[in-house]
Write a protein that holds these residues in place. Structure first.
Motif, PDB file in Angstrom:
ATOM      1  N   ALA A  87     -30.942 -41.797  19.162  1.00 20.77           N
ATOM      2  CA  ALA A  87     -30.008 -41.669  18.030  1.00 20.77           C
ATOM      3  C   ALA A  87     -28.881 -42.669  18.287  1.00 20.77           C
ATOM      4  N   GLY A  88     -29.062 -43.870  17.762  1.00 24.40           N
ATOM      5  CA  GLY A  88     -28.271 -45.017  18.207  1.00 24.40           C
ATOM      6  C   GLY A  88     -26.844 -45.091  17.693  1.00 24.40           C
ATOM      7  N   GLN A  89     -26.466 -44.222  16.758  1.00 24.35           N
ATOM      8  CA  GLN A  89     -25.050 -44.185  16.382  1.00 24.35           C
ATOM      9  C   GLN A  89     -24.383 -42.978  17.043  1.00 24.35           C
ATOM     10  N   ASP A  90     -25.130 -42.245  17.863  1.00 29.63           N
ATOM     11  CA  ASP A  90     -24.581 -41.077  18.561  1.00 29.63           C
ATOM     12  C   ASP A  90     -24.538 -41.294  20.073  1.00 29.63           C
ATOM     13  N   GLU A 121     -31.037 -50.610   3.673  1.00 31.28           N
ATOM     14  CA  GLU A 121     -29.900 -49.866   4.243  1.00 31.28           C
ATOM     15  C   GLU A 121     -28.783 -50.800   4.704  1.00 31.28           C
ATOM     16  N   ALA A 122     -29.160 -52.019   5.097  1.00 30.56           N
ATOM     17  CA  ALA A 122     -28.121 -53.000   5.443  1.00 30.56           C
ATOM     18  C   ALA A 122     -27.292 -53.309   4.185  1.00 30.56           C
ATOM     19  N   VAL A 123     -27.973 -53.391   3.040  1.00 30.15           N
ATOM     20  CA  VAL A 123     -27.262 -53.628   1.769  1.00 30.15           C
ATOM     21  C   VAL A 123     -26.452 -52.381   1.389  1.00 30.15           C
ATOM     22  N   GLU A 124     -27.075 -51.197   1.508  1.00 29.89           N
ATOM     23  CA  GLU A 124     -26.358 -49.947   1.199  1.00 29.89           C
ATOM     24  C   GLU A 124     -25.024 -49.899   1.944  1.00 29.89           C
ATOM     25  N   ASN A 125     -25.082 -50.211   3.219  1.00 30.54           N
ATOM     26  CA  ASN A 125     -23.868 -50.101   4.023  1.00 30.54           C
ATOM     27  C   ASN A 125     -22.881 -51.221   3.722  1.00 30.54           C
ATOM     28  N   SER A 288     -23.178 -44.048   9.144  1.00 29.61           N
ATOM     29  CA  SER A 288     -23.945 -43.759  10.356  1.00 29.61           C
ATOM     30  C   SER A 288     -25.385 -43.438   9.970  1.00 29.61           C
ATOM     31  N   SER A 289     -26.246 -43.248  10.962  1.00 30.09           N
ATOM     32  CA  SER A 289     -27.632 -42.856  10.719  1.00 30.09           C
ATOM     33  C   SER A 289     -28.270 -42.568  12.075  1.00 30.09           C
ATOM     34  N   THR A 290     -29.175 -41.603  12.118  1.00 27.44           N
ATOM     35  CA  THR A 290     -29.772 -41.229  13.408  1.00 27.44           C
ATOM     36  C   THR A 290     -30.388 -42.423  14.125  1.00 27.44           C
ATOM     37  N   TRP A 291     -31.319 -43.099  13.448  1.00 24.12           N
ATOM     38  CA  TRP A 291     -32.047 -44.173  14.135  1.00 24.12           C
ATOM     39  C   TRP A 291     -31.311 -45.511  14.089  1.00 24.12           C
TER      40      TRP A 291
END
Ligand SMILES: Cc1ncc(COP(=O)(O)O)c(C=O)c1O
Length: 407
Positions: A87-90, A121-125, A288-291
């Motif tokens: 979980a790379g943002q945790d 998701e890169a665009v979403e963020n 953020s995001s788990t992976w």
């Protein structure tokens, strides 16, 4: 190693796998019946032992081709690692830090990066970072753009009706993506910004799914100029073009401008939203995001990819090979249903007279062992691995000539 087709296509093993796939999964965007097994350099081998010359680099995702020794070494390094994904943002990891440092060497100054799972998701963020600063105003994007299929990114996508039908949109204003400096609509962004407040301007530099249309110099310069004048962040989407396919790290470098926020993915192996530090959200947990930032092997491969592009001078190779490829294709423009060629570096679009012609050519290419992809309404896109050499280009060109002549 060069291409060689040994079976009818699809071969027996491929047919079996495809039929099982069709029974169990949604038939998404598969172009031709290729079931991959392995790859070497610019060659992809299928499950029946057929070898294809790859002019797609998996839509730009494999810039080093296949089986690069340094990448194989990384894969070996992780073969005994029981924690290949986290979980790379945790939780922190060294790979996350290495990739962040490495990408900083090729980003505009004062940029930071946030890693995520995919290009969409890169665009979403990217748009979330802009909204956080600007508020929930309409975003400006281009007609024919492609920014991904998640609902936020999809709003700003408009390359094909099939991607959009019945899906709701967030507020959007669309401008023409101008490919000519003398386009009468080249100043239209200013008119929009005079009449409307906007949260951001989002654009590709080379429209990928839209057909490898290259923005005119003035168009991109205007986006920068009007973004500055009206205080609106400029987001450039480099998901397809980034990491060297145009002969520079980022396509926007050909235009002498810098974005405020940008998106990358594909060649980097994971999604990345990079942004000027002044736009960094001030509270924790806004994105953020788990992976996200947790695919340790992918991040290690992404960091090594940047190193190899530098060490092997692959930006120069992309420029040189791109010129050779484009001028060879130019010779068939005006013949055999081919009407135009365009592009920068190793991102080259071929325009066909009709969609039917384009599909026939792609199918002929596949049957003869050369992989290219469709884009836009009737274009073919070419985005080979950055390691491609002149011999492989000549091999590809002779298959292309034949494929264009065959009905
Ligand atoms: C410019 C651009 N943005 C975003 C995306 C979406 O990336 P992904 O398919 O990884 O979600 C793509 C994919 O083709 C793209 O070309």
């Amino acid at each position: 190693m060069s291409h060689s087709i040994k079976t009818s296509l699809p071969g027996p093993n491929a047919s079996k796998i495809i039929n099982t796939m069709k029974a169990h999964t949604y038939d998404s965007t598969f172009v031709y019946p290729l079931v991959v097994k392995d790859g070497y350099g610019c060659i992809i081998e299928d499950v029946d032992g057929n070898k294809f010359l790859d002019f797609t680099s998996n839509v730009g995702s494999c810039p080093l081709g296949y089986s690069h020794p340094d990448i194989l070494q990384i894969l070996k390094q992780y073969s005994n690692c029981g924690m290949h994904k986290i979980a790379g943002q945790d939780f922190y990891s060294e790979e996350h830090v290495f990739l962040a440092q490495k990408i900083s060497t090729i980003l505009p100054e004062n940029f930071k990066t946030f890693f995520i799972n995919s290009g969409a998701e890169a665009v979403e963020n990217a748009i979330k970072i802009a909204y956080r600063k600007m508020g929930p105003l309409p975003g400006i994007s281009c007609k024919n753009a492609f920014h991904g299929r998640t609902l936020g990114a999809l709003t700003f996508t408009s390359s094909k009706p099939v991607q959009k039908f019945n899906f709701p949109e967030i507020p959007v204003l669309r401008i023409k993506f101008c490919t000519e400096d003398n386009d009468p609509e080249i100043e239209s962004t200013e008119k929009l910004l005079k009449e409307n407040k906007a949260a951001f301007i989002l654009s590709e530099v080379i429209q990928g799914e839209g057909g490898y249309s290259v923005a005119s110099k003035q168009f991109i310069k205007n986006l920068r100029k009007f973004a500055d004048k009206y205080g609106v962040p400029l987001i450039l989407d480099e998901v397809q073009s980034g990491l060297g396919h145009t002969g520079k790290w980022w396509a926007f470098e050909h235009y002498d401008v810098k974005p405020d926020i940008m998106s990358a993915a594909k060649a980097l192996q994971i999604g990345a939203t990079a942004f000027d530090k002044k736009l960094e959200p001030t509270e924790k947990g806004v994105i953020s995001s788990t992976w996200g930032g947790g695919a340790r092997i992918d991040m290690a491969v992404g960091a090594k990819t940047i190193d190899i592009i530098k060490q092997e001078r692959l930006l120069e190779n992309a420029t040189k090979m791109g010129q050779i490829l484009k001028s060879a294709i130019t010779e068939i423009v005006g013949k055999d249903g081919i009407t135009d060629v365009r592009g920068i570096g190793l991102m080259i679009g071929i325009e066909c007279e009709t969609k039917e012609k384009r599909d026939t050519v792609l199918n002929n290419l596949f049957k003869n062992g050369l992989l290219m992809l469709g884009a836009g309404q009737k274009s073919i896109r070419i985005i080979p691995p950055l390691i491609i050499n002149e011999e492989q280009i000549n091999e590809g060109i002779s298959i292309l000539h034949q494929a264009c002549r065959t009905q």
